[in-house]
Design a protein around this motif. Structure first.
Motif, PDB file in Angstrom:
ATOM      1  N   ALA B  65      25.542  -1.569  22.445  1.00 19.11           N
ATOM      2  CA  ALA B  65      25.911  -0.403  21.638  1.00 19.11           C
ATOM      3  C   ALA B  65      25.161  -0.314  20.314  1.00 19.11           C
ATOM      4  O   ALA B  65      25.414   0.578  19.520  1.00 19.11           O
ATOM      5  CB  ALA B  65      27.408  -0.430  21.361  1.00 19.11           C
ATOM      6  N   ALA B  66      24.275  -1.287  20.051  1.00 19.55           N
ATOM      7  CA  ALA B  66      23.664  -1.292  18.718  1.00 19.55           C
ATOM      8  C   ALA B  66      22.230  -1.801  18.758  1.00 19.55           C
ATOM      9  O   ALA B  66      21.854  -2.577  19.630  1.00 19.55           O
ATOM     10  CB  ALA B  66      24.494  -2.179  17.784  1.00 19.55           C
ATOM     11  N   ASN B  67      21.462  -1.297  17.804  1.00 14.16           N
ATOM     12  CA  ASN B  67      20.142  -1.878  17.563  1.00 14.16           C
ATOM     13  C   ASN B  67      20.332  -2.938  16.478  1.00 14.16           C
ATOM     14  O   ASN B  67      20.839  -2.626  15.393  1.00 14.16           O
ATOM     15  CB  ASN B  67      19.168  -0.823  17.066  1.00 14.16           C
ATOM     16  N   THR B  68      19.955  -4.157  16.775  1.00 15.54           N
ATOM     17  CA  THR B  68      20.191  -5.233  15.792  1.00 15.54           C
ATOM     18  C   THR B  68      18.913  -5.538  15.039  1.00 15.54           C
ATOM     19  O   THR B  68      17.808  -5.461  15.599  1.00 15.54           O
ATOM     20  CB  THR B  68      20.705  -6.515  16.480  1.00 15.54           C
ATOM     21  N   HIS B  69      19.078  -5.866  13.766  1.00 17.45           N
ATOM     22  CA  HIS B  69      17.929  -6.196  12.912  1.00 17.45           C
ATOM     23  C   HIS B  69      18.275  -7.479  12.146  1.00 17.45           C
ATOM     24  O   HIS B  69      19.346  -7.556  11.541  1.00 17.45           O
ATOM     25  CB  HIS B  69      17.671  -5.075  11.893  1.00 17.45           C
ATOM     26  N   GLU B  70      17.363  -8.417  12.192  1.00 18.34           N
ATOM     27  CA  GLU B  70      17.626  -9.686  11.483  1.00 18.34           C
ATOM     28  C   GLU B  70      17.372  -9.505   9.999  1.00 18.34           C
ATOM     29  O   GLU B  70      16.389  -8.873   9.601  1.00 18.34           O
ATOM     30  CB  GLU B  70      16.719 -10.791  12.035  1.00 18.34           C
ATOM     31  N   TYR B  71      18.273 -10.045   9.192  1.00 17.93           N
ATOM     32  CA  TYR B  71      18.132  -9.957   7.734  1.00 17.93           C
ATOM     33  C   TYR B  71      18.215 -11.343   7.113  1.00 17.93           C
ATOM     34  O   TYR B  71      18.878 -12.231   7.658  1.00 17.93           O
ATOM     35  CB  TYR B  71      19.240  -9.078   7.138  1.00 17.93           C
ATOM     36  N   GLU B  72      17.534 -11.486   5.966  1.00 16.10           N
ATOM     37  CA  GLU B  72      17.669 -12.714   5.188  1.00 16.10           C
ATOM     38  C   GLU B  72      19.061 -12.723   4.573  1.00 16.10           C
ATOM     39  O   GLU B  72      19.691 -11.673   4.415  1.00 16.10           O
ATOM     40  CB  GLU B  72      16.626 -12.733   4.053  1.00 16.10           C
ATOM     41  N   ASN B  73      19.513 -13.893   4.184  1.00 22.84           N
ATOM     42  CA  ASN B  73      20.833 -13.995   3.573  1.00 22.84           C
ATOM     43  C   ASN B  73      20.751 -13.597   2.093  1.00 22.84           C
ATOM     44  O   ASN B  73      20.824 -14.432   1.201  1.00 22.84           O
ATOM     45  CB  ASN B  73      21.353 -15.430   3.740  1.00 22.84           C
ATOM     46  N   ASP B  74      20.564 -12.292   1.876  1.00 20.90           N
ATOM     47  CA  ASP B  74      20.378 -11.815   0.509  1.00 20.90           C
ATOM     48  C   ASP B  74      21.271 -10.575   0.317  1.00 20.90           C
ATOM     49  O   ASP B  74      21.027  -9.507   0.893  1.00 20.90           O
ATOM     50  CB  ASP B  74      18.893 -11.446   0.307  1.00 20.90           C
ATOM     51  N   ASP B  75      22.330 -10.749  -0.497  1.00 19.65           N
ATOM     52  CA  ASP B  75      23.302  -9.668  -0.676  1.00 19.65           C
ATOM     53  C   ASP B  75      22.651  -8.375  -1.178  1.00 19.65           C
ATOM     54  O   ASP B  75      23.022  -7.269  -0.748  1.00 19.65           O
ATOM     55  CB  ASP B  75      24.394 -10.094  -1.669  1.00 19.65           C
ATOM     56  N   ALA B  76      21.700  -8.509  -2.072  1.00 19.36           N
ATOM     57  CA  ALA B  76      21.066  -7.305  -2.655  1.00 19.36           C
ATOM     58  C   ALA B  76      20.349  -6.498  -1.575  1.00 19.36           C
ATOM     59  O   ALA B  76      20.455  -5.263  -1.519  1.00 19.36           O
ATOM     60  CB  ALA B  76      20.080  -7.714  -3.750  1.00 19.36           C
ATOM     61  N   VAL B  77      19.630  -7.216  -0.700  1.00 14.43           N
ATOM     62  CA  VAL B  77      18.888  -6.530   0.383  1.00 14.43           C
ATOM     63  C   VAL B  77      19.867  -5.822   1.332  1.00 14.43           C
ATOM     64  O   VAL B  77      19.673  -4.671   1.735  1.00 14.43           O
ATOM     65  CB  VAL B  77      18.004  -7.550   1.154  1.00 14.43           C
ATOM     66  N   ILE B  78      20.960  -6.529   1.659  1.00 15.51           N
ATOM     67  CA  ILE B  78      21.950  -5.940   2.591  1.00 15.51           C
ATOM     68  C   ILE B  78      22.624  -4.722   1.956  1.00 15.51           C
ATOM     69  O   ILE B  78      22.783  -3.666   2.585  1.00 15.51           O
ATOM     70  CB  ILE B  78      22.998  -7.009   2.994  1.00 15.51           C
ATOM     71  N   ASN B  79      23.016  -4.874   0.688  1.00 12.55           N
ATOM     72  CA  ASN B  79      23.642  -3.734  -0.015  1.00 12.55           C
ATOM     73  C   ASN B  79      22.725  -2.517  -0.013  1.00 12.55           C
ATOM     74  O   ASN B  79      23.151  -1.400   0.253  1.00 12.55           O
ATOM     75  CB  ASN B  79      23.955  -4.116  -1.470  1.00 12.55           C
ATOM     76  N   SER B  80      21.472  -2.758  -0.317  1.00 11.21           N
ATOM     77  CA  SER B  80      20.500  -1.663  -0.371  1.00 11.21           C
ATOM     78  C   SER B  80      20.374  -0.986   1.004  1.00 11.21           C
ATOM     79  O   SER B  80      20.357   0.250   1.107  1.00 11.21           O
ATOM     80  CB  SER B  80      19.151  -2.213  -0.834  1.00 11.21           C
ATOM     81  N   ALA B  81      20.307  -1.830   2.065  1.00  9.75           N
ATOM     82  CA  ALA B  81      20.171  -1.264   3.428  1.00  9.75           C
ATOM     83  C   ALA B  81      21.396  -0.437   3.809  1.00  9.75           C
ATOM     84  O   ALA B  81      21.281   0.612   4.447  1.00  9.75           O
ATOM     85  CB  ALA B  81      19.970  -2.395   4.435  1.00  9.75           C
TER      86      ALA B  81
END
Lengths: 311, 376
Positions: B65-81
């Motif tokens: 049900a989803a397209n998954t994307h790997e992210y670094e463990n960085d809150d700022a990057v995740i918040n921005s995304a």
């Protein structure tokens, strides 16, 4: 017998009276011309005669019947050629005339033969399959007429049927009207072209400000309306003194000099144009040319309404 | 019948009219239904601090049900995304997630999403359900890693099966879809209303109308024939579209399980179409030209379609607007259609049908009876 009789006919829109107490008789078998400047009330009068406008006051009898009671029966025997090209441009000439024929209750072989007759009469039979939007202005005008005569009406209303057509088509249309009339159709004809009215109408009615101000044959109207005679006289060695002297002759109501030419208007009750000329000749005035103008319907119209018809 | 037959000829001779009346409503239906039926693919950011066989299996499962994307463990990057809507949600698998599961400790994943956004709810529930169930499996396996993964594999296959079964439409959903489809069809009916206006005004502007009135044809007869010609066109439109759409949609759309229900839907739609035609006839009867008529029709069409729930469900509108919408014919039409589709019969929709019929009757009476001078 009168085919149309109106008595004290009035059409009022709120405070505006478009047709004002008109008494009109149109005789069976005649071509009756209805003239008037724009806004004179001609279209409103015709609207009441064909039953599309309600009469405010007065009465209308068409073909011996009261329009307010027998309008459907009357409409069966009248034809109407509007000033606008009121047919379906996307349909062929044949389909258009079929359509209008059916609206008048024609069916089957009777309809087909009537359509052929109407198209032949207007010279469109050979082009019957063509879509009417591709027709020339004159052909469209003729189709407009074909749609109105398919049921062979006893009374035909024609509202400026020659607007915007070339002289050849106009002559053809006028000839058709003569033929229709010859075959027994009474025609009510409105036009801005005085020469057309003079050419085909037996009697003329002139309207202005909603009133019918004159009715009669063209000769009657000229005789009864135009009381003065008009002439232009070219005189050798014309002088200002001579022009002034002529102006003072009793019966001369107008005398305008333009170089050697005098435009003269005389009151025949006092002195005719002939008597004036005899007087000038006896005084040895050197007359080079004379042109006595015969009053026309245009003169009548101008005298009665103060406007030219195409104003 | 001369005017009627001629009108039909004028309508059906123009290919563009057929396109607008038949093809456009079908295409609109296909388009909207495809949009609403498309499986929504979520964009999910994954921060996998565990990097285990279990997290890999769960991530694989989410890919349905989803397209998954790997992210670094960085809150700022995740918040921005999240703020930029690059992803709908982010899931962080903590370190030792699989080991804790196997040991029956039920560790929690961390899920990040924009608070006001409900896009992430289905996936959140899915991940939460997998987490809870894996925790239960862990407790039962008592630290046996091989047994745990065998059970998890069986469980995930079962999850897939359950998910598949959910794709079947319930009757309620089928009816909702049919009602939505009729809402788009209402747009086609509204077009017919504009069309009725156009033909009559064409006759008026070209003076054909006033010329017809100099013939034995009465105004009432002329208007009645106009009305009948549009009702015939509407009937063709309704029968064709309601018969063709379910076939074209390959079973994804149905206007009733039986022929009787489909026939009732057609009848309800035809009554609505008659009301639309009556509006068009009234507008054209009293308008002097196309500009006036066009402006009036435009003013009527859009609010009536919006308030009636043809463009979106009425429930999404504020209460006040829904009450206003109670007075528009599109609402009556869709309510009547819903009753019929639920197989409650035409009797259950009598109020809405009476309103539609009454509106049409009043407008037609006004058009026919109000006297106006029709100048030559």
């Amino acid at each position: 017998m009168n085919i149309i009789e109106t008595s004290k006919l009035v059409k009022r829109y709120k405070n505006h009276t478009a047709v004002d107490r008109i008494d009109l008789d149109v005789r069976e078998g005649e071509v009756f011309g209805l003239l008037g400047p724009n806004g004179a009330g001609k279209s409103t009068l015709i609207g009441m005669l064909v039953g599309t406008l309600k009469v405010t006051e007065g009465s209308v009898r068409v073909l011996g019947k009261d329009i307010s009671r027998d309008s459907t029966a009357i409409k069966q025997d009248i034809g109407y050629v509007p000033q606008d090209l009121a047919f379906f441009e996307k349909l062929s000439a044949y389909d258009n005339v079929i359509y209008w024929g059916r609206l008048y209750g024609l069916e089957g072989p009777e309809l087909k033969s009537a359509v052929q007759e109407a198209l032949e009469f207007t010279g469109l039979w050979d082009r019957r399959k063509d879509t009417s939007e591709n027709f020339s202005g004159g052909m469209k005008r003729r189709l407009n007429i074909a749609c109105a005569i398919v049921h062979k009406p006893k009374l035909l209303f024609m509202d400026e049927p020659t607007v915007g057509v070339d002289p050849q088509s106009r002559n053809s249309i006028l000839e058709s009207i003569r033929k229709l009339n010859h075959n027994g159709t009474t025609v009510i004809y409105t036009s801005h072209y005085m020469e057309e009215v003079e050419a085909i109408c037996d009697r003329v009615g002139i309207m202005d400000f909603g009133k019918l101000i004159a009715v009669g044959t063209i000769d009657q109207l000229v005789t009864e309306t135009v009381k003065e005679e008009f002439a232009t006289i070219e005189i050798n060695n014309m002088s200002l003194q001579l022009a002034e002297a002529i102006k003072r002759i009793p019966g001369v109501t107008r005398c305008e000099r333009n170089q050697n030419v005098l435009d003269i208007q005389v009151n025949p009750a006092i002195m005719s144009t002939i008597q004036l000329l005899e007087m000038l000749i006896s005084k040895r005035i050197d007359i080079q040319a004379i042109n006595v103008e015969k009053p026309t319907l245009e003169t009548v119209f101008l005298t009665l309404t103060g406007k030219k018809l195409r104003d | 019948m001369t005017v009627l037959l001629n009108n039909l000829k004028r309508i059906f001779l123009k290919p563009i009219n057929i396109v607008l009346m038949i093809v456009v409503p079908i295409v609109l239906n296909l388009m909207f239904i495809s949009i609403f039926n498309a499986e929504q693919m979520y964009e999910v950011g994954i921060i996998d601090l565990d990097d285990s066989k279990l997290t890999a299996s769960i991530i694989e499962e989410m890919k349905i049900a989803a397209n998954t994307h790997e992210y670094e463990n960085d809150d700022a990057v995740i918040n921005s995304a999240l703020i930029n809507s690059t992803i709908n949600m982010a899931i962080r698998f903590p370190e030792n997630y699989a080991e804790d599961m196997i040991n029956g400790k039920c560790p929690k994943v961390e899920i990040y999403a924009v608070e006001e956004n409900t896009d992430s709810v289905p996936l959140t529930m899915l991940v939460a359900a997998i987490g809870t169930n894996c925790g239960e499996i862990g407790k039962l396996c008592d630290g046996d890693e091989d047994k745990f993964y065998d059970c998890v594999e069986d469980y995930l296959e079962g999850t897939f099966q359950t998910e598949y079964n959910n794709f079947d439409l319930s009757k309620g959903e089928q009816i909702e879809r049919a009602v939505n489809s009729l809402g788009y069809l209402a747009m086609g009916m509204m077009f017919l209303m504009s069309f009725a206006t156009t033909l009559l005004l064409e006759d008026k502007m070209s003076r054909v109308y006033s010329r017809i009135l100099t013939t034995p044809t009465t105004r009432a007869s002329y208007l009645l024939q106009h009305l009948l010609s549009y009702v015939i066109v509407a009937a063709v439109q309704v029968v064709l579209i309601i018969s063709l759409l379910p076939v074209i949609m390959d079973g994804q759309l149905s206007f009733g399980d039986s022929f009787g229900v489909t026939l009732q839907v057609m009848l309800v739609t035809l009554i609505f179409a008659t009301a639309c035609i009556a509006i068009g006839l009234t507008v054209s009867r009293f308008s002097k030209n196309n500009v006036v008529a066009g402006a009036f029709i435009g003013l009527v069409n859009l609010p009536v379609l919006m308030l009636g729930g043809c463009m979106w469900p009425r429930d999404l509108m504020p209460e006040g607007l829904q009450r206003v919408g109670d007075f528009v014919p599109t609402t009556w039409f869709l309510k009547a259609a819903e009753e019929v589709l639920y197989e409650n019969g035409l009797g259950a929709a009598w109020k809405e049908l009476a309103l539609l019929g009454g509106l049409a009757a009043i407008l037609i009476t006004v058009s026919f009876l109000v006297e106006t001078d029709d100048k030559c």
